[in-house]
Design an enzyme around this catalytic site. Structure first.
Site, mmCIF file in Angstrom:
data_model
loop_
_atom_site.group_PDB
_atom_site.id
_atom_site.type_symbol
_atom_site.label_atom_id
_atom_site.label_comp_id
_atom_site.label_asym_id
_atom_site.label_seq_id
_atom_site.Cartn_x
_atom_site.Cartn_y
_atom_site.Cartn_z
ATOM 1 N N GLY A 1 0.956 -1.218 0.093
ATOM 2 C CA GLY A 1 -0.055 0.029 -0.016
ATOM 3 C C GLY A 1 0.818 1.207 0.053
ATOM 4 N N ASP B 161 9.180 4.978 7.489
ATOM 5 C CA ASP B 161 8.688 6.388 8.411
ATOM 6 C C ASP B 161 8.131 7.132 7.409
ATOM 7 O OD1 ASP B 161 10.684 6.948 6.184
ATOM 8 O OD2 ASP B 161 12.362 7.672 7.620
ATOM 9 N N GLY B 162 7.551 6.873 6.142
ATOM 10 C CA GLY B 162 6.656 7.621 5.525
ATOM 11 C C GLY B 162 7.324 8.719 4.698
ATOM 12 N N ASP C 234 3.927 -4.765 -7.345
ATOM 13 C CA ASP C 234 3.155 -3.181 -6.607
ATOM 14 C C ASP C 234 3.881 -2.086 -7.557
ATOM 15 O OD1 ASP C 234 5.455 -4.672 -5.295
ATOM 16 O OD2 ASP C 234 5.484 -2.547 -4.285
ATOM 17 N N ASP D 139 7.254 4.450 -10.310
ATOM 18 C CA ASP D 139 7.876 4.081 -9.145
ATOM 19 C C ASP D 139 9.499 4.073 -9.473
ATOM 20 O OD1 ASP D 139 5.669 4.289 -7.449
ATOM 21 O OD2 ASP D 139 6.229 2.411 -6.557
HETATM 22 P P1 AMP Z 1 8.948 0.405 -3.306
HETATM 23 O O1 AMP Z 1 9.472 -0.969 -3.636
HETATM 24 O O2 AMP Z 1 10.001 1.098 -3.039
HETATM 25 O O3 AMP Z 1 8.130 0.939 -4.305
HETATM 26 O O4 AMP Z 1 8.081 0.067 -1.890
HETATM 27 C C1 AMP Z 1 7.511 -1.176 -1.486
HETATM 28 C C2 AMP Z 1 6.362 -0.664 -0.278
HETATM 29 O O5 AMP Z 1 7.206 0.109 0.821
HETATM 30 C C3 AMP Z 1 5.619 0.208 -0.765
HETATM 31 O O6 AMP Z 1 4.239 -0.070 -0.001
HETATM 32 C C4 AMP Z 1 6.018 1.527 -0.257
HETATM 33 O O7 AMP Z 1 4.861 2.411 0.083
HETATM 34 C C5 AMP Z 1 6.720 1.214 1.056
HETATM 35 N N1 AMP Z 1 7.769 2.008 1.587
HETATM 36 C C6 AMP Z 1 8.989 2.271 0.917
HETATM 37 N N2 AMP Z 1 9.621 3.244 1.721
HETATM 38 C C7 AMP Z 1 8.946 3.534 2.608
HETATM 39 C C8 AMP Z 1 9.072 4.483 3.704
HETATM 40 N N3 AMP Z 1 10.119 5.304 3.845
HETATM 41 N N4 AMP Z 1 8.060 4.543 4.698
HETATM 42 C C9 AMP Z 1 7.024 3.986 4.355
HETATM 43 N N5 AMP Z 1 6.658 3.062 3.490
HETATM 44 C C10 AMP Z 1 7.784 2.918 2.584
HETATM 45 MG MG MG Z 2 6.604 0.867 -5.115
#
Ligand code: AMP
Ligand code: MG
Length: 495
Positions: free
Chosen positions: A92, A126-127, A261, A271
């Site tokens: 998500g 950490d968002g 995703d 992404d």
């Molecule tokens: P990604 O492969 O970078 O697209 O991220 C995979 C998942 O990790 C997604 O659900 C992102 O929203 C979550 N995510 C990545 N980095 C963070 C972060 N720093 N804080 C919160 N969620 C993250």
């Molecule tokens: Mg992603």
């Protein structure tokens, strides 16, 4: 007509009309002492926003997360997915907030903040997003657009001094992304994995009605079978994804994290994390330092995309009992990809049209580039010079010069069969072989300057990458081989 303020834009949020289980409504957590590092007037025009608005305090407040988009309905969406080939369950928007949607002169765009704080889907994160990765995403999406590759866009880049801990302490930033939709393959996998076919159908119908209405059109005089729209959806997503892979391969782009995703249901590049435009070519080039198995290497991207489409097809099976129908659609992938790849590579080689007999010519060039780690972008770009009689710049890129010269003779013999004037061929090649790509070291230099508040490199790169086929006097260093220190740049999932 351009709007003069954000409130005149009349945002809506059609995604928010889906059932509550699709998202969580929440406000972003604003950055402290935010500064607008860069704003993209071209993206602003897509939503009918006057460029004068980009400099206003209101613009900064909205795109630093301090204020909602007038009329918008801020939310984080849920999805699941396969990461590195393994089912990862619920993911998500862990650091993305959808602000709303704006009807522009040529279509509707969703606006999303990336890095505006935690959501219920943040898991251990950490968002936040660091400045480094935010600059990379901001530039890359516009670079891909300049190359003609389908992609999400970027509207604004906001920096702050808020500390973010990664391998070392860095600072937080927010990129505002724009896309007609941020729905992913993983959004579908979410409901099929939970065995909630009603929700899956709601999502599929939403995507079809908004983005693929042609999938509902029954053929003349025949009543439409209930499964047909969903099979049609898979066919169109398969086709767009195959074309996207041909585009990526043709510009030497490696995504780095082709998890389900991160696969757009609209066939857009989505992404940007540890992506890379190749410098020295390797067939098995891996751009993401965290990808130790090389699952997402350059030469595997087309087959990984098909693997991901199988996961989407598997999800749709919950709605469509016709497994053979779904499989038949997935079987179309290879033909669409191969035709598109040959079209693009034939044009890059300066051929009037690709012929099956051209396969060894292309294969041998790729093998030669791989053996010599020849620079991907310059190899292609300098082919046009060779056609015009200046062979040395091309041959200089290969340690095995005689092999490069022998291959060039074969290409020129092939051009002779087409019989087109050399100048015309060279012009056509320069329209498909870019001179400027977002090499890692160029992004790195823009990041270093941005860290001290200087956005001039970002601005220069945006201008060059928007017109990557046109040589600009005075910007030779942006079209040169990477410096030695570029080898030391490592990009990973840390962002
Ligand atoms: P990604 O492969 O970078 O697209 O991220 C995979 C998942 O990790 C997604 O659900 C992102 O929203 C979550 N995510 C990545 N980095 C963070 C972060 N720093 N804080 C919160 N969620 C993250
Ligand atoms: Mg992603």
């Amino acid at each position: 007509m351009s709007a003069h303020s954000l409130s005149e834009l009349q945002a809506v949020n059609s995604f928010a009309a889906l059932p509550d289980a699709f998202y969580t409504r929440l406000a972003p957590q604003p950055l402290n002492n935010p500064r607008l590092l860069h704003a993209n007037a071209e993206a602003a025009a897509l939503i009918g926003l006057d460029p004068a608005v980009l400099d206003t305090p209101e613009f900064l407040r909205v795109f630093s997360g301090a204020e909602p988009l007038p009329g918008g309905d801020t939310l984080a969406a849920v999805y699941s997915g396969h990461q590195f080939g393994v089912w990862a369950g619920q993911l998500g928007d862990g650091r993305a907030h959808l602000l709303g949607e704006i009807q522009g002169p040529a279509g509707a765009w969703e606006l999303q903040l990336k890095g505006a704080g935690m959501t219920p889907y943040s898991r251990m994160g950490d968002g936040r997003a660091v400045l480094r990765s935010s600059v990379r995403e901001y530039l890359a999406s516009e670079a891909m657009h300049g190359l003609g590759v389908p992609t999400t866009r970027a509207l604004a880049l906001v920096a702050s001094d808020d500390p973010v801990w990664r391998e070392t302490v860095e600072t937080a930033a927010i990129v505002t992304r724009m896309s007609p939709s941020f729905v992913r393959f993983g959004s579908f996998e979410h409901w099929s994995s939970r065995r909630q076919p009603d929700m899956l159908k709601t999502l599929a119908d939403y995507v079809i009605d908004r983005y693929y209405p042609e999938c509902r059109a029954a053929s003349a005089g025949e009543p439409q079978d209930a499964a047909a729209p969903y099979i049609g959806l898979l066919r169109e997503v398969t086709r767009r994804t195959a074309l996207l892979m041909a585009d990526w391969q043709a510009v030497g782009f490696c995504h780095g994290v082709m998890n389900t995703d991160n696969m757009s249901i609209l066939g857009l590049t989505l992404d940007y994390g540890p992506y890379g435009f190749m410098d020295g070519f390797r067939l098995g080039h891996v751009c993401n330092h965290s990808d130790s198995e090389g699952r997402y290497s350059w030469n595997r991207q087309p087959s990984v995309a098909l693997w991901n489409l199988y996961r989407l097809g598997g999800s749709l099976h919950t709605l469509v009992q016709d497994v053979d129908g779904l499989r038949a659609v997935l079987d179309e992938y290879e033909g669409v990809f191969t035709r598109a790849f040959h079209d693009r590579m034939g044009a890059k080689l300066g051929l009037a049209a690709w012929r099956p007999a051209d396969e060894p010519l292309l294969d041998d060039l790729l093998k030669l580039m791989d053996a010599n780690q020849a620079d991907f972008t310059l190899t292609w770009r300098r082919l046009a010079d060779a056609v015009s009689g200046r062979r040395a710049p091309f041959e200089d890129l290969f340690i095995d010069r005689p092999a490069a010269a022998a291959w060039l003779d074969r290409l020129l013999a092939r051009h002779a069969q087409d019989g087109r004037p050399a100048a015309e061929v060279a012009d056509a090649m320069n329209r498909v072989n870019p001179l400027y790509v977002l090499r890692n070291h160029l992004a790195e230099e823009a990041i270093r300057a941005a860290k001290s508040g200087d956005a001039s490199e970002i601005d220069t790169l945006m201008k060059l990458l928007r017109a990557p086929f046109t040589a600009q006097v005075g910007y030779e260093k942006y079209a040169s081989l990477p410096p030695d220190w570029a080898n030391g740049i490592e990009v990973s999932c840390s962002s």
